[in-house]
Design an enzyme around this catalytic site. Structure first.
Site, PDB file in Angstrom:
ATOM      1  N   SER A  12       0.799  -1.223   0.000  1.00 35.51           N
ATOM      2  CA  SER A  12       0.000   0.000   0.000  1.00 35.51           C
ATOM      3  C   SER A  12       0.833   1.276   0.000  1.00 35.51           C
ATOM      4  CB  SER A  12      -0.940   0.011   1.219  1.00 35.51           C
ATOM      5  OG  SER A  12      -0.200   0.033   2.429  1.00 35.51           O
ATOM      6  N   THR A  35      -2.946  -4.139   5.426  1.00 34.06           N
ATOM      7  CA  THR A  35      -3.500  -4.594   6.701  1.00 34.06           C
ATOM      8  C   THR A  35      -4.896  -4.046   6.975  1.00 34.06           C
ATOM      9  OG1 THR A  35      -2.404  -2.772   7.862  1.00 34.06           O
ATOM     10  CG2 THR A  35      -1.228  -4.891   7.740  1.00 34.06           C
ATOM     11  N   TYR A 149      13.966  -6.443  15.215  1.00 31.57           N
ATOM     12  CA  TYR A 149      13.889  -6.276  13.756  1.00 31.57           C
ATOM     13  C   TYR A 149      15.107  -6.886  13.067  1.00 31.57           C
ATOM     14  CZ  TYR A 149      13.457  -3.911   9.237  1.00 31.57           C
ATOM     15  OH  TYR A 149      13.362  -3.634   7.887  1.00 31.57           O
ATOM     16  N   ALA A 151      17.079  -9.250  14.157  1.00 30.79           N
ATOM     17  CA  ALA A 151      17.013 -10.705  14.249  1.00 30.79           C
ATOM     18  C   ALA A 151      16.066 -11.279  13.202  1.00 30.79           C
ATOM     19  CB  ALA A 151      16.562 -11.125  15.651  1.00 30.79           C
ATOM     20  N   LYS A 153      15.203  -9.962  10.302  1.00 26.57           N
ATOM     21  CA  LYS A 153      15.717  -9.802   8.945  1.00 26.57           C
ATOM     22  C   LYS A 153      16.929 -10.692   8.678  1.00 26.57           C
ATOM     23  CE  LYS A 153      12.694  -6.975   7.335  1.00 26.57           C
ATOM     24  NZ  LYS A 153      11.785  -7.421   6.246  1.00 26.57           N
TER      25      LYS A 153
END
Length: 242
Positions: A12, A35, A149, A151, A153
């Protein structure tokens, strides 16, 4: 021949919107997820006859399980999957609550697992597929205040390499695209001082464009990239050398 269907999560805005737009321009029928109903409608309006937006919550297994039924009303089973959606909930580890950790991991990693497993069946059946997962430069560099974050990725890269080995015999490729600092509506909210601090770390001296990330994804999902799998493509202006 019928157009291939590409599923792009988190389409989006920002990088996801740029990827969806580029793949639609490339001739694919794009299913983009958001979402909220408002976000899904925004995707549908942006793509026009070249795609459709659908609502999806990666942290909700039931929402993911019903995804293929919703896609089936508008398009064929996706042969291209771009796992772009993700969230951040930054905090120092000593202050990070359990929910801040589990929410990020549940969306960025568990959601990746749920969607990929769901779409993979159709790719295996057709003996052709392209999966591109969005990682991040911080997966290699680290970043204070983002242990959750980072971890998630880093796990995306490992997941991609392992899955690539599992499905290569079915002519399905799996790669990771790892952006650095990219100019989006989120980075536009940074102060001048914050932006200047970020640019000092980038040898090219500028933020990347979402369209530059989309171009890499476009290449990886095409026929010309059929011999590229289990790789991470870094798009970071030189701030990290793989």
């Amino acid at each position: 021949m019928a157009r291939k269907t590409a599923l792009v999560t988190g389409a989006s805005r920002g990088i996801g919107a740029a990827i969806a737009d580029r793949l639609a321009s490339d001739g694919y029928f794009v299913v983009g997820t958001a979402t909220s109903p408002v976000g899904a409608e925004r995707i549908s309006q942006a793509l026009g006859v070249s795609g459709v937006g659908v609502e999806l919550r990666l942290d909700d297994p039931e929402s993911v399980q019903s995804l293929m039924q919703r896609i089936g009303d508008a398009a064929d089973s996706p042969q291209i999957l771009v796992n772009n959606a993700g969230i951040t909930k930054d905090n120092l580890m000593l202050r990070m609550g359990e929910a801040e950790w589990t929410d990020v991991v549940n969306t960025n990693l568990n959601g990746l697992y749920r969607v990929t497993k769901l779409v993979l069946r159709g790719m295996v059946k057709s003996r052709w597929g392209r999966i591109v997962n969005l990682g991040s430069v911080v997966a290699r560099m680290g970043n204070a205040g983002q242990s959750n974050y980072v971890a998630s990725k880093a796990a995306v890269e490992g997941f991609s390499r392992a899955l690539a080995l599992e499905v290569a015999s079915r002519n399905i490729t799996v790669n990771t695209v790892a952006p650095g600092f990219i100019g989006t509506d989120m980075t536009a909210e940074l102060t001048d001082a914050q932006t200047a601090s970020m640019l000092e770390r980038i040898p090219l001296g500028r933020m990347g464009e979402a369209t530059e990330v989309a171009s890499a994804v476009s290449y990886l999902v095409g026929d010309e990239a059929g011999y590229i799998t289990a790789q991470t493509i870094h798009i970071n202006g030189g701030m990290f050398a793989a």
